[in-house]
Design a protein around this motif. Structure first.
Motif, short mmCIF file in Angstrom:
data_model
loop_
_atom_site.label_atom_id
_atom_site.label_comp_id
_atom_site.label_asym_id
_atom_site.label_seq_id
_atom_site.Cartn_x
_atom_site.Cartn_y
_atom_site.Cartn_z
N LEU A 172 28.16 -7.14 -10.79
CA LEU A 172 27.32 -8.02 -11.60
C LEU A 172 25.96 -7.37 -11.81
CD1 LEU A 172 27.92 -11.59 -10.08
CD2 LEU A 172 28.74 -10.73 -12.26
N THR A 173 25.49 -7.40 -13.04
CA THR A 173 24.11 -7.01 -13.30
C THR A 173 23.20 -8.17 -12.89
OG1 THR A 173 24.14 -7.91 -15.53
CG2 THR A 173 24.85 -5.62 -15.25
N THR A 221 23.32 -11.01 -15.48
CA THR A 221 24.55 -11.81 -15.48
C THR A 221 24.61 -12.72 -14.26
OG1 THR A 221 25.71 -10.02 -16.62
CG2 THR A 221 27.06 -11.71 -15.58
N LYS A 279 32.93 -9.54 -16.58
CA LYS A 279 32.46 -8.53 -15.64
C LYS A 279 33.56 -7.98 -14.74
CE LYS A 279 28.21 -8.14 -16.78
NZ LYS A 279 27.69 -6.83 -17.28
#
Length: 542
Positions: free
Chosen positions: A383-384, A387, A374
């Protein structure tokens, strides 16, 4: 009161003693283990406080400006400031130094006095921090807290190992680690609550450290001293009576004689520090009292424990999310320590060390890889939610592996393997090495994260791999072995046996039976006293 007789079944071949597990010894060890609250509360509280904006703006304005300056900010370097890190790490430097003074106090005046000094110093330090108006007051407070941690960590594990029957020594000693994990969880919850306060939330967080300190001070007054400590100071009758009380049996002659033999050997050692470093028979104890605390800190656990909110915030979690994530890891820590309490005296120390090590290696590699994918090496990116959830999940698995292996066993094993004559010195080495590397990690982790980036997690994973191999080849099983008979364990180990002379494992058995037989011939059926169980002339030397 008594829970029945028990027989030691450790692989090293321990002896069997009369008596069982009494409610008295359980309650005593639970109260004593509360000393771990001091260490745990501080581990948990410092990371949350250093992520509070009001605290940073008052004491570390440069860090606060850096956080809000997008041009200088990267995902890895938001909190890179040596003075801020000194606030956290100074405690452990003081604990390192004070552990040597605690060794002398523990040996000369007993474990209780050492626990009292630790609690009192921690209390004063908490008040300094709560009412701090400048960085100097903060650092002074942290240094006093460090003195408290040094004394508490020196005396409490030794106290627990000496009070507990060999059959459940692991579970009772891990009560110290359980108190540490509870302290961390309570600190994380308090940080979450005080972060919602309009003003001075950080003062409440730091000031509440006085609560576990008061518990420690009160506990040091109400707890009995250990039979080992009483014998060291010549209190033979009191030691026998205490041993009878904590074992729930009148006939404690065999165990008492073993304690007397150990006490006699200890009194002949004028300089335990010189002996532990120079005599070959103490080489295994020296190796593990040095290596285990080093490896415990180089796992990277304190990256999570006292920098958890900062770490999660650095990785892109929002303010509330970072504190909640720290609470989640705190809960995992507590629950997993309960697993260790259940397993350590059933399955042994080695299996927990090895399984926990493998689990931590995998988790460090996965977390490092997710962060690297990332943020790369530039530190730019976000960050999603998915994740972030995976990172949190593997950090929790990592914490769980540590909490049922290197966390509690890092305190248990060094406290149970040292003979009485070098036990305070051995524990002082354990505490000082632990505190030294805790200081290094605390002082330089944020800088290491800034420069090593996601590779830092690979570094910690590699260190866990090395220490897991170390345990596999060099640590024998100590489950169920009375602490005065550890020489037998080392003598049977293929590597350590070369350092252990034959006379280091002689004791109990035939020698004890002959001594008791001769004593009974001359005294009828009266229980033999410590002096009368010794060969001619030894009682006077004691």
């Amino acid at each position: 009161m008594a829970g029945g007789a028990f027989v030691s079944d450790g692989g090293g071949g321990g002896g069997s003693y009369e008596g069982g597990v009494t409610s008295f010894v359980i309650i005593t060890c639970v109260v004593a283990a509360m000393g771990g609250l001091l260490f745990g509360y501080d581990l948990g509280i410092s990371g949350g406080v250093t992520s509070m904006e009001e605290f940073l703006s008052k004491f570390f304005p440069e860090v606060d400006r850096q956080m809000h300056n997008a041009r200088r900010e990267t995902a890895y370097c938001k909190f890179d400031n040596q003075l801020l890190q000194l606030f956290t790490s100074s405690l452990y430097l003081a604990a390192l130094v004070s552990s040597f003074a605690a060794s002398a106090v523990t040996r000369k005046y007993g474990r209780k006095v050492s626990m009292f000094v630790g609690g009192l110093a921690f209390l004063i330090g908490a008040l300094f921090n709560a009412f701090a108006t400048n960085v100097a007051m903060l650092i002074i407070g942290r240094l006093l807290l460090g003195v408290g941690v040094g004394f508490a960590n020196q005396s409490t594990p030794v106290y627990l190992s000496e009070m507990a029957p060999a059959k459940i020594r692991g579970a009772l000693n891990i009560g110290f680690q359980m108190a540490i994990t509870i302290g961390i969880l309570i600190a994380n919850l308090i940080n979450y609550g005080t972060s919602k306060m309009a003003r001075n939330g950080w003062r409440v967080s730091l000031g509440l450290a006085a609560v576990p300190a008061v518990v420690m001070v009160i506990g040091s007054f109400v707890l009995p001293d250990t039979p080992n400590s009483m014998l060291e100071r010549g209190k033979y009758e009191q030691a026998r009576e205490m041993l009878q009380k904590i074992r729930g049996a009148d006939n404690v002659d065999e165990e008492f004689q073993d304690l007397c033999d150990a006490c006699e050997a200890a009194k002949k050692v004028e300089n335990p520090w010189k002996n532990i470093f120079q005599q070959a028979k103490y080489r295994p104890a020296l190796a593990f009292c040095s290596a285990i605390p080093f490896f415990q800190q180089i796992t990277g656990i304190n990256v999570i424990m006292f920098y958890a909110p900062v770490l999660f915030k650095t990785l892109g979690f929002a303010d509330d999310a970072s504190l909640i994530s720290a609470v989640i890891t705190g809960v995992v820590n507590v629950v997993s320590t309960i697993v260790s309490i259940y397993a350590v005296d059933r399955y042994g120390r080695r299996i927990l060390f090895l399984e926990g090590g493998i689990q931590m290696i995998v988790c460090q590699i996965v977390v490092g890889s997710l962060i690297g994918m990332k943020f790369g090496t530039s530190g730019s990116g976000t960050l999603t939610p998915a994740t972030a959830d995976w990172i949190l999940a593997f950090i929790c698995l990592y914490v769980a592996g540590f909490a049922w292996s290197w966390g509690p066993l890092g305190w248990l094993v060094p406290s149970e393997i040292c003979p009485l004559e070098i036990r305070p010195a051995g524990q002082a080495i354990n505490v000082s090495v632990n505190m030294f590397f805790t200081f290094l990690i605390g002082q330089f982790f944020l800088t290491m994260l800034c420069h090593m980036k996601f590779g830092l997690f690979y570094f910690f994973g590699g260190m866990v791999a090395i220490m897991t191999v170390f345990i596999y080849f060099l640590l024998p099983e100590t489950k169920g072995v009375p602490i005065e008979e550890m020489g037998r364990v080392w003598k049977q180990h293929p590597f350590w046996k070369r350092y252990i002379p034959d006379d280091a494992v002689i004791g109990g058995g035939i020698g004890f039976a002959l001594a008791v037989g001769v004593s009974l011939l001359f005294q009828g059926n009266k229980p033999p006293r410590c002096e009368n169980l010794l060969p001619r002339g030894r009682g006077e030397e004691l």
